[in-house]
Write a protein that holds these residues in place. Sequence first.
Motif, PDB file in Angstrom:
ATOM      1  N   GLY A 130       0.839  -1.190   0.000  1.00 53.66           N
ATOM      2  CA  GLY A 130       0.000   0.000   0.000  1.00 53.66           C
ATOM      3  C   GLY A 130       0.872   1.238   0.000  1.00 53.66           C
ATOM      4  N   PRO A 131       0.307   2.357   0.417  1.00 51.98           N
ATOM      5  CA  PRO A 131       1.125   3.568   0.527  1.00 51.98           C
ATOM      6  C   PRO A 131       2.204   3.380   1.598  1.00 51.98           C
ATOM      7  CG  PRO A 131      -1.091   3.954   1.388  1.00 51.98           C
ATOM      8  CD  PRO A 131      -1.079   2.583   0.807  1.00 51.98           C
ATOM      9  N   LYS A 132       3.204   4.221   1.576  1.00 49.24           N
ATOM     10  CA  LYS A 132       4.258   4.161   2.598  1.00 49.24           C
ATOM     11  C   LYS A 132       3.665   4.565   3.942  1.00 49.24           C
ATOM     12  CE  LYS A 132       7.957   5.520  -0.527  1.00 49.24           C
ATOM     13  NZ  LYS A 132       8.926   6.573  -0.826  1.00 49.24           N
ATOM     14  N   PHE A 133       3.879   3.720   4.934  1.00 50.79           N
ATOM     15  CA  PHE A 133       3.399   4.011   6.279  1.00 50.79           C
ATOM     16  C   PHE A 133       4.572   4.254   7.217  1.00 50.79           C
ATOM     17  CE2 PHE A 133      -0.262   1.746   4.534  1.00 50.79           C
ATOM     18  CZ  PHE A 133      -1.289   2.591   4.900  1.00 50.79           C
ATOM     19  N   ILE A 134       4.297   4.985   8.285  1.00 50.26           N
ATOM     20  CA  ILE A 134       5.293   5.334   9.291  1.00 50.26           C
ATOM     21  C   ILE A 134       4.775   4.830  10.635  1.00 50.26           C
ATOM     22  CG2 ILE A 134       6.503   7.244  10.418  1.00 50.26           C
ATOM     23  CD1 ILE A 134       5.546   8.945   7.916  1.00 50.26           C
ATOM     24  N   LYS A 135       5.636   4.184  11.401  1.00 52.08           N
ATOM     25  CA  LYS A 135       5.272   3.807  12.763  1.00 52.08           C
ATOM     26  C   LYS A 135       5.679   4.953  13.684  1.00 52.08           C
ATOM     27  CE  LYS A 135       4.267   0.198  14.371  1.00 52.08           C
ATOM     28  NZ  LYS A 135       3.065  -0.421  14.854  1.00 52.08           N
ATOM     29  N   VAL A 136       4.711   5.540  14.332  1.00 50.48           N
ATOM     30  CA  VAL A 136       4.955   6.592  15.313  1.00 50.48           C
ATOM     31  C   VAL A 136       4.581   5.975  16.656  1.00 50.48           C
ATOM     32  CG1 VAL A 136       4.378   8.917  16.079  1.00 50.48           C
ATOM     33  CG2 VAL A 136       4.404   8.393  13.627  1.00 50.48           C
ATOM     34  N   GLY A 137       5.613   5.514  17.365  1.00 47.89           N
ATOM     35  CA  GLY A 137       5.340   4.726  18.562  1.00 47.89           C
ATOM     36  C   GLY A 137       4.668   3.436  18.117  1.00 47.89           C
ATOM     37  N   ARG A 138       3.482   3.185  18.592  1.00 48.66           N
ATOM     38  CA  ARG A 138       2.748   1.997  18.155  1.00 48.66           C
ATOM     39  C   ARG A 138       1.625   2.343  17.174  1.00 48.66           C
ATOM     40  NH1 ARG A 138      -1.126   0.257  23.131  1.00 48.66           N
ATOM     41  NH2 ARG A 138      -2.124   2.269  23.365  1.00 48.66           N
ATOM     42  N   HIS A 139       1.625   3.577  16.709  1.00 48.54           N
ATOM     43  CA  HIS A 139       0.576   4.051  15.814  1.00 48.54           C
ATOM     44  C   HIS A 139       1.049   4.066  14.362  1.00 48.54           C
ATOM     45  CE1 HIS A 139      -1.716   5.226  19.331  1.00 48.54           C
ATOM     46  NE2 HIS A 139      -0.603   5.779  19.794  1.00 48.54           N
ATOM     47  N   LEU A 140       0.144   3.733  13.467  1.00 51.68           N
ATOM     48  CA  LEU A 140       0.422   3.730  12.039  1.00 51.68           C
ATOM     49  C   LEU A 140      -0.011   5.071  11.462  1.00 51.68           C
ATOM     50  CD1 LEU A 140       1.411   1.696   9.903  1.00 51.68           C
ATOM     51  CD2 LEU A 140      -0.988   1.159   9.473  1.00 51.68           C
ATOM     52  N   ARG A 141       0.894   5.726  10.752  1.00 55.46           N
ATOM     53  CA  ARG A 141       0.599   7.013  10.135  1.00 55.46           C
ATOM     54  C   ARG A 141       1.132   7.032   8.712  1.00 55.46           C
ATOM     55  NH1 ARG A 141      -2.196   7.055  13.938  1.00 55.46           N
ATOM     56  NH2 ARG A 141      -2.237   8.517  15.664  1.00 55.46           N
ATOM     57  N   ALA A 142       0.607   7.953   7.902  1.00 51.02           N
ATOM     58  CA  ALA A 142       1.076   8.109   6.526  1.00 51.02           C
ATOM     59  C   ALA A 142       1.097   9.589   6.173  1.00 51.02           C
ATOM     60  CB  ALA A 142       0.161   7.360   5.557  1.00 51.02           C
ATOM     61  N   ARG A 143       2.031   9.953   5.323  1.00 51.92           N
ATOM     62  CA  ARG A 143       2.031  11.311   4.784  1.00 51.92           C
ATOM     63  C   ARG A 143       0.984  11.339   3.668  1.00 51.92           C
ATOM     64  NH1 ARG A 143       7.556  10.167   5.374  1.00 51.92           N
ATOM     65  NH2 ARG A 143       8.566  11.543   6.878  1.00 51.92           N
ATOM     66  N   TRP A 144       0.195  12.388   3.625  1.00 50.80           N
ATOM     67  CA  TRP A 144      -0.833  12.496   2.591  1.00 50.80           C
ATOM     68  C   TRP A 144      -0.217  12.462   1.203  1.00 50.80           C
ATOM     69  CZ3 TRP A 144      -5.584  11.277   3.424  1.00 50.80           C
ATOM     70  CH2 TRP A 144      -6.144  11.466   4.684  1.00 50.80           C
ATOM     71  N   ALA A 145       0.953  13.041   1.035  1.00 49.60           N
ATOM     72  CA  ALA A 145       1.617  13.033  -0.271  1.00 49.60           C
ATOM     73  C   ALA A 145       1.947  11.600  -0.690  1.00 49.60           C
ATOM     74  CB  ALA A 145       2.881  13.889  -0.233  1.00 49.60           C
ATOM     75  N   ASP A 146       2.343  10.755   0.273  1.00 46.15           N
ATOM     76  CA  ASP A 146       2.635   9.355  -0.037  1.00 46.15           C
ATOM     77  C   ASP A 146       1.366   8.592  -0.414  1.00 46.15           C
ATOM     78  OD1 ASP A 146       5.352   9.687   0.405  1.00 46.15           O
ATOM     79  OD2 ASP A 146       5.253   8.993   2.486  1.00 46.15           O
ATOM     80  N   VAL A 147       0.272   8.901   0.259  1.00 47.58           N
ATOM     81  CA  VAL A 147      -0.998   8.251  -0.073  1.00 47.58           C
ATOM     82  C   VAL A 147      -1.402   8.624  -1.495  1.00 47.58           C
ATOM     83  CG1 VAL A 147      -3.459   8.069   0.507  1.00 47.58           C
ATOM     84  CG2 VAL A 147      -1.748   8.163   2.336  1.00 47.58           C
ATOM     85  N   ASP A 148      -1.349   9.913  -1.815  1.00 48.29           N
ATOM     86  CA  ASP A 148      -1.714  10.360  -3.163  1.00 48.29           C
ATOM     87  C   ASP A 148      -0.778   9.798  -4.221  1.00 48.29           C
ATOM     88  OD1 ASP A 148      -3.997  11.770  -2.394  1.00 48.29           O
ATOM     89  OD2 ASP A 148      -2.861  13.614  -2.036  1.00 48.29           O
ATOM     90  N   ALA A 149       0.515   9.738  -3.922  1.00 47.42           N
ATOM     91  CA  ALA A 149       1.481   9.187  -4.878  1.00 47.42           C
ATOM     92  C   ALA A 149       1.197   7.711  -5.125  1.00 47.42           C
ATOM     93  CB  ALA A 149       2.909   9.377  -4.364  1.00 47.42           C
ATOM     94  N   TRP A 150       0.876   6.963  -4.068  1.00 48.16           N
ATOM     95  CA  TRP A 150       0.555   5.552  -4.225  1.00 48.16           C
ATOM     96  C   TRP A 150      -0.715   5.382  -5.048  1.00 48.16           C
ATOM     97  CZ3 TRP A 150      -3.657   2.713  -2.291  1.00 48.16           C
ATOM     98  CH2 TRP A 150      -3.584   1.338  -2.540  1.00 48.16           C
ATOM     99  N   LEU A 151      -1.729   6.208  -4.775  1.00 53.05           N
ATOM    100  CA  LEU A 151      -2.965   6.131  -5.546  1.00 53.05           C
ATOM    101  C   LEU A 151      -2.703   6.397  -7.026  1.00 53.05           C
ATOM    102  CD1 LEU A 151      -5.510   7.844  -3.155  1.00 53.05           C
ATOM    103  CD2 LEU A 151      -5.510   5.461  -3.895  1.00 53.05           C
ATOM    104  N   ASP A 152      -1.803   7.337  -7.318  1.00 49.57           N
ATOM    105  CA  ASP A 152      -1.440   7.604  -8.716  1.00 49.57           C
ATOM    106  C   ASP A 152      -0.872   6.377  -9.406  1.00 49.57           C
ATOM    107  OD1 ASP A 152      -2.349  10.212  -8.545  1.00 49.57           O
ATOM    108  OD2 ASP A 152      -0.341  11.069  -8.227  1.00 49.57           O
ATOM    109  N   THR A 153      -0.131   5.554  -8.672  1.00 46.12           N
ATOM    110  CA  THR A 153       0.435   4.350  -9.266  1.00 46.12           C
ATOM    111  C   THR A 153      -0.602   3.257  -9.469  1.00 46.12           C
ATOM    112  OG1 THR A 153       1.050   3.250  -7.176  1.00 46.12           O
ATOM    113  CG2 THR A 153       2.671   4.798  -8.136  1.00 46.12           C
ATOM    114  N   GLN A 154      -1.757   3.393  -8.813  1.00 41.72           N
ATOM    115  CA  GLN A 154      -2.814   2.402  -8.932  1.00 41.72           C
ATOM    116  C   GLN A 154      -3.789   2.708 -10.070  1.00 41.72           C
ATOM    117  OE1 GLN A 154      -2.554  -0.383  -6.865  1.00 41.72           O
ATOM    118  NE2 GLN A 154      -0.664   0.769  -6.547  1.00 41.72           N
ATOM    119  N   THR A 155      -3.584   3.840 -10.726  1.00 37.93           N
ATOM    120  CA  THR A 155      -4.463   4.243 -11.810  1.00 37.93           C
ATOM    121  C   THR A 155      -4.291   3.330 -13.003  1.00 37.93           C
ATOM    122  OG1 THR A 155      -4.307   6.539 -11.065  1.00 37.93           O
ATOM    123  CG2 THR A 155      -5.105   6.178 -13.309  1.00 37.93           C
TER     124      THR A 155
END
Length: 68
Positions: A40-65
């Motif tokens: 999926g999009p690039k995710f970041i572990k912040v402590g025990r929480h999963l987070r993503a940069r919105w730019a990474d989410v959009d970039a990943w979605l672009d590759t799924q087109t």
Amino acid sequence: MAGITRPRSARRPLATAQEVAEYCGVPLATVYQWSSRGNGPKFIKVGRHLRARWADVDAWLDTQTIAA
């Protein structure tokens, strides 16, 4: 200065797994599967929480087109 930094106010908050799920229109469990499988999009572990940069989410979605 090693690099250019943006003012704090210009930064968007990181997306939570729930926000990514809502944005992509998929169940939360799917987002966790993407993270664990690394397809999926690039995710970041912040402590025990999963987070993503919105730019990474959009970039990943672009590759799924797909061309119609």
